[in-house]
Design a protein around this motif. Structure first.
Motif, short mmCIF file in Angstrom:
data_model
loop_
_atom_site.label_atom_id
_atom_site.label_comp_id
_atom_site.label_asym_id
_atom_site.label_seq_id
_atom_site.Cartn_x
_atom_site.Cartn_y
_atom_site.Cartn_z
N UNK A 62 0.94 -1.30 0.00
CA UNK A 62 -0.09 0.10 -0.06
C UNK A 62 0.82 1.22 -0.04
N UNK A 63 2.25 0.96 -0.24
CA UNK A 63 3.02 2.23 -0.44
C UNK A 63 3.18 3.06 0.88
N UNK A 64 3.43 4.08 0.91
CA UNK A 64 3.84 4.78 2.24
C UNK A 64 2.82 4.98 3.16
N UNK A 65 1.75 4.59 2.73
CA UNK A 65 0.20 4.58 3.59
C UNK A 65 0.22 3.48 4.46
N UNK A 72 -6.43 -2.67 10.98
CA UNK A 72 -6.65 -1.88 9.68
C UNK A 72 -6.18 -2.54 8.38
N UNK A 146 -16.85 4.64 16.12
CA UNK A 146 -16.17 5.75 15.56
C UNK A 146 -15.26 5.42 14.58
N UNK A 148 -13.67 2.54 11.62
CA UNK A 148 -14.20 1.87 10.15
C UNK A 148 -13.44 0.67 9.88
N UNK A 220 8.06 -0.03 2.16
CA UNK A 220 9.46 -0.40 1.68
C UNK A 220 9.65 -1.85 2.30
N UNK A 246 5.40 -3.20 -6.06
CA UNK A 246 3.78 -3.14 -6.59
C UNK A 246 3.60 -3.63 -8.08
N UNK B 54 -16.13 5.35 7.13
CA UNK B 54 -14.50 5.75 6.68
C UNK B 54 -14.89 7.23 6.22
N UNK B 57 -14.74 9.08 9.43
CA UNK B 57 -13.35 9.15 10.21
C UNK B 57 -12.56 9.93 9.25
N UNK B 85 -5.10 7.98 4.45
CA UNK B 85 -5.05 6.67 4.62
C UNK B 85 -4.37 6.00 5.80
N UNK B 86 -3.09 6.79 6.16
CA UNK B 86 -2.36 6.42 7.36
C UNK B 86 -2.47 7.31 8.46
N UNK B 88 -0.25 9.70 8.70
CA UNK B 88 0.71 10.28 8.94
C UNK B 88 1.05 11.52 8.10
N UNK B 93 6.11 11.90 3.77
CA UNK B 93 5.77 11.17 2.65
C UNK B 93 6.99 11.79 1.52
N UNK B 96 10.67 11.37 2.52
CA UNK B 96 10.87 10.05 2.26
C UNK B 96 11.22 9.72 0.85
N UNK B 97 10.06 10.18 -0.05
CA UNK B 97 10.31 9.91 -1.50
C UNK B 97 11.17 10.85 -2.50
N UNK B 174 15.34 3.46 1.02
CA UNK B 174 15.97 5.04 0.54
C UNK B 174 17.29 4.98 0.34
N UNK B 266 11.49 3.23 -4.19
CA UNK B 266 10.47 4.19 -3.44
C UNK B 266 10.60 5.67 -3.65
N UNK B 270 6.53 6.65 -7.08
CA UNK B 270 5.89 5.62 -6.30
C UNK B 270 4.86 5.98 -5.52
N UNK B 271 5.42 7.12 -4.63
CA UNK B 271 4.50 7.96 -3.73
C UNK B 271 3.32 8.41 -4.16
N UNK B 274 0.89 5.51 -5.66
CA UNK B 274 -0.01 4.72 -4.63
C UNK B 274 -0.95 5.92 -3.92
N UNK B 278 -5.10 5.32 -4.00
CA UNK B 278 -6.04 5.25 -3.00
C UNK B 278 -6.86 6.69 -2.49
N UNK B 279 -6.32 7.43 -3.88
CA UNK B 279 -7.56 8.73 -3.44
C UNK B 279 -7.00 9.33 -2.36
#
Lengths: 526, 317
Positions: A62-65, A72, A146, A148, A220, A246, B54, B57, B85-86, B88, B93, B96-97, B174, B266, B270-271, B274, B278-279
């Motif tokens: 899922x990449x950096x996420x 999750x 709260x 998901x 990574x 990927x 979702x 959240x 998504x995360x 962070x 991001x 790092x990229x 990296x 990465x 790539x960032x 992704x 994932x929008x």
């Protein structure tokens, strides 16, 4: 240092037969070496397991996420990492029946709405024992309104407010209704057990799984080390590293070039190019992904059962598997879960029969029928399958217009819109497939299959204690779906994995997302 | 000098406006796409209640202008926001990229400049002869090969057949400089096409310059052939090449998606991939700002160089 403590004992038999006392003894004795109660089944010809070494496994990620929060988990990479670090109370066997894991045993009451679950003696990586409080904490976290988390829907049958710990390792789960298949809930995707109070999942994840955390960089690599006190015996490997690539070609190249020893999710063409050539091993996980066309049974033309039957007869399943899946799969029989527990395998294999299809369409007054088939490049083979089916339908006088949809919103779009669409599903128990997709109040009922008597049969199955009687009820439900359901299930795709020649103990009889899939504690490097 | 300063200030202002426009445009276009991050994340479990949860959240239920305003306010404070998504920070991001992409870009440029100029000058000096014909046809041929095909070919031959180089940078993270052998193939693929276009540009410019009256005059004065080439003719041929180089660096820095995917590096590409899949809007927006800024700064730098090199030609904005 390999120590075969329980020769010849298969894991299934092992788990069913062993009681608490012998398990306690095993936990004490098992610290010194690894018990390999399960390996005889899978290591045919692989020789005796060897201890040591580092295995690098490449997954699409899922990449950096990415996160190591097991609740999750949504990708295969997440699930594989979570499985290495954490345990669930149960997990699915190759036939998608629930197998005890952290739960040593479960016992329902007579009405199947209270389940007493006893945990085995297991410890988290920091030495604390796994207790009933940890389990309840984990489940309450998943069910948090709260949040998901993916497993929330699966845990819905549990009344968590009424459920309680009956001891350090005993939990009484109170259910909202009788649920014969409650162990499936314990095995649900993402229902991992975390220690009470755990919060820092990405920097210091603590689980009770076979590997303990070493390091993690999202997108990574994640590296883990053997957990010597694992309740099922320490893994053979010293270290396990998940790397993310990927692009399929990057995974294959890394495997061929010796940069990784395990590459997840390969293309059928790649598999054909390298199978039996001696450089790498190709493992095909059968029955991993159901492939179907989904007809909406509540609107024309598919509200007429004859039209649905005609469509069942239009499909040339072999051609679809060969064309859309590049031959990497088996043909389906319009029923979900080929080879799984309760699968109705006695029904005759459906074949293409264009004459009967035409006759059925004529009877339904639907000659010269035109339908729109929704598809998208959201899954491998979807657009190919749509094209092939369009040509097959043309032979029966049906005009199929293929409509390409957006990749991102495809699943949400097809849920309520359109009449015919491409569909697929990963492995899950037949019971889950029914409860999620085929009941009146199912949340993802893409075929709009809404029948009170069918719902009643499901309730009946869930309140039937005897497994044989229950199987009979499932049989009735499947016969109904076979004759007039909305899923035209034409095939089951293989899930393809590549490993280097030195990797042993990889189980082939494990559909993706079951217990033995991506299970690195039973793998070794020869 | 004040003319130069106001020129720089004007260009910087224009650049800021351009970057802002890019960001708003990206935001608007993503809003216009069907579905949102919640739908994309729900995947094949599009349970309406779950999608709603979702959405809540992720705070996607707020109106778009509110989210854009929040984000823009954060940007002023140097805060790129957090990933949907995360959770962070987006800054992480990008940081790092940036490393891997910067390493790739720097090495590629280091290879590109001598190779491109060298080949171009050589071809121009041998115009019409065998060396020129060879260079011209090989550069044209290589230029015609897409990165993906070239990359696959190089991996198959150099890494998998001959085993000279690692096929990917999988697992190196990296820290690419610690594994220099893993960088050879990506840099080769990245440099191959720009080297071709650059050398062809230099060749054309050089031929023009070598045939120009001022070079003829220099020759009549008896200036040596080498001096004529390097100090009289080449600067005249530099202007288009420098512009081209800026575009190439921009392209390299903005994440060379194909090469990064092929070699599992990465970097920013790539960032971006992704995040789009994932929008993850805050990440996409953050990258849009970075890419916009890089483009503006690079073009500004080029314009300054050009002003220095060919002041009479004026500056094409």
């Amino acid at each position: 240092m390999y120590d075969e403590r329980l020769p010849g004992l298969r894991r299934r038999g092992f788990l069913a037969a062993t009681g608490a006392a012998s398990l306690g003894a095993l936990a004490l004795a098992g610290c010194a070496g690894s018990d390999d109660a399960g390996t005889d089944k899978k290591s045919k010809g692989d020789g005796a397991p060897r201890r040591g070494g580092r295995l690098r496994a490449a997954f699409a990620g899922g990449g950096a996420g990415e996160t190591l929060d097991p609740h999750k988990a949504s990708l295969f990479a997440d699930a594989a990492r979570a499985k290495a670090l954490y345990d669930k109370l149960a997990d699915y066997g190759a036939d998608l029946s629930a197998q005890p894991r952290l739960a040593e045993k479960w016992e329902p009451n007579a009405s199947l709405d209270r389940w007493q679950v006893t945990l085995r003696e297991a410890t988290f990586h920091d030495g604390r024992p796994v207790t009933a409080a940890d389990v309840l904490h984990s489940y309450r976290r998943i069910a948090d309104p709260r949040q998901a988390f993916r497993a929330k829907a699966s845990l819905e049958p549990i009344d968590l407010d009424a459920s309680r710990a009956t001891g350090k390792r005993g939990i009484e789960f109170v259910l909202k209704r009788p649920t014969a298949e409650f162990p499936n809930v314990l095995a649900a995707f993402g229902a991992y057990i975390i220690p009470e109070g755990a919060s820092d999942f990405d920097r210091k994840p603590i689980g009770s799984g076979p590997f303990r955390f070493a390091s993690f960089t999202p997108g990574r690599s994640a590296s883990f080390r053997r957990f010597d006190d694992y309740w099922e015996g320490a893994p053979h490997l010293d270290e396990l590293e998940f790397v993310v690539a990927n692009e399929e070609s990057a995974r294959v190249n890394a495997l061929l070039g010796g940069q990784v020893e395990y590459a997840h999710e390969l293309d059928p063409t790649t598999a054909r190019a390298h199978e039996g050539k001696g450089r790498i091993e190709i493992v095909r996980l059968r029955n991993s992904a159901m492939q179907a066309f989904c007809m909406k049974t509540d609107r024309p033309p598919f509200d007429d059962p004859s039209v649905r039957q005609a469509f069942f007869l239009i499909a040339d399943r072999r051609e679809l598997v060969d064309g859309a899946l590049s031959g990497a799969g088996v043909i389906g029989n319009d029923l979900f879960g080929k080879g799984y527990e309760y699968y109705a395998d006695g029904l005759p294999q459906r074949e293409q029969d264009l004459d009967r299809a035409r006759a059925l369409l004529k009877r339904a007054g639907a000659e010269k029928l035109t339908v729109t088939l929704d598809t998208s490049s959201v899954a491998a083979g979807f657009t190919e399958a749509a094209g092939i089916f369009r040509d097959q339908a043309a032979k029966a006088g049906v005009t199929v217009n293929v409509r390409m949809g957006s990749k991102d919103s495809y699943w949400a779009d097809i849920l309520d819109n359109g009449t015919l669409c491409c569909y697929r599903s990963g492995a899950m128990p037949i019971e889950s497939h029914i409860s999620q997709r085929l009941l009146t109040d199912s949340t993802t009922n893409a075929t709009k299959w809404k029948h009170k008597d069918f719902d009643a049969l499901y309730q009946q199955a869930q309140s039937t204690r005897d497994a044989t009687d229950r199987a009979a009820v499932y049989g009735r439900m499947q016969r109904r779906l076979y004759t007039e359901g909305g899923f035209l299930i034409w095939g089951f795709a293989d899930w393809i994995i590549g490993t280097s020649k030195s990797v042993k103990g990889v189980v082939a009889e494990a559909p993706a997302n079951t217990l033995d899939w991506a299970r690195f504690d039973k793998v070794w490097l020869a | 000098m004040s003319g130069l300063r106001s020129f720089v200030a004007r260009r910087l202002l224009l650049g800021a406006v351009q970057t802002g426009t890019v960001v708003v445009l990206v935001f608007a276009l993503t809003e216009a796409l069907p579905g949102d991050a919640a739908v994309a994340l729900a995947g094949d479990q599009p349970d309406p209640a779950r999608i709603e949860a979702i959405r809540e959240t992720m705070r996607l239920d707020r109106p778009a202008y509110e989210r854009l305003a929040d984000w823009a306010a954060g940007l002023v404070r140097g805060d790129f926001g957090t990933s949907l998504v995360s959770g962070r920070p987006v800054g992480h991001y990008i940081a790092d990229g940036f490393g891997p992409t910067l390493v790739l870009a720097a090495l590629t440029v280091a290879l590109l400049i001598p190779a491109g100029f060298g080949l171009g000058v050589l071809a121009a000096r041998r115009e019409g002869r065998r060396t020129d014909r060879w260079i011209s046809s090989v550069t044209l041929a290589v230029y015609a090969v897409p990165e993906f095909a070239l990359g696959t070919l190089l991996v198959t031959v150099l890494a998998l057949r001959l085993g000279w180089l690692p096929p990917t940078a999988v697992g190196y993270g990296t820290d690419l400089l610690a594994h220099p052998s893993a960088l050879v193939l990506p840099v080769l693929v990245l440099a191959s096409r720009p080297v071709c276009s650059l050398s062809r540009l230099v060749r054309a410019g050089m031929i023009d310059a070598l045939g120009s009256p001022y070079v003829a005059q220099a020759r009549r004065y008896g200036v040596s052939a080498a001096r004529v080439t390097w100090t009289h003719a080449l600067p005249g041929a530099l202007a288009p090449a420098a512009q081209h180089l800026a575009r190439t660096i921009d392209w390299l820095l903005c994440g060379v998606i194909v090469v990064e995917a092929l070699y599992a590096i990465p970097g920013l590409g790539t960032v971006l991939l992704d995040a789009v899949a994932e929008r993850d809007m805050p990440v996409v927006q953050g990258l849009a700002v970075v890419f916009g800024t890089v483009t503006v700064v690079l073009n500004l730098g080029t314009d300054l160089v050009l002003r220095r090199l060919a002041p009479r030609a004026g500056v094409a904005a």
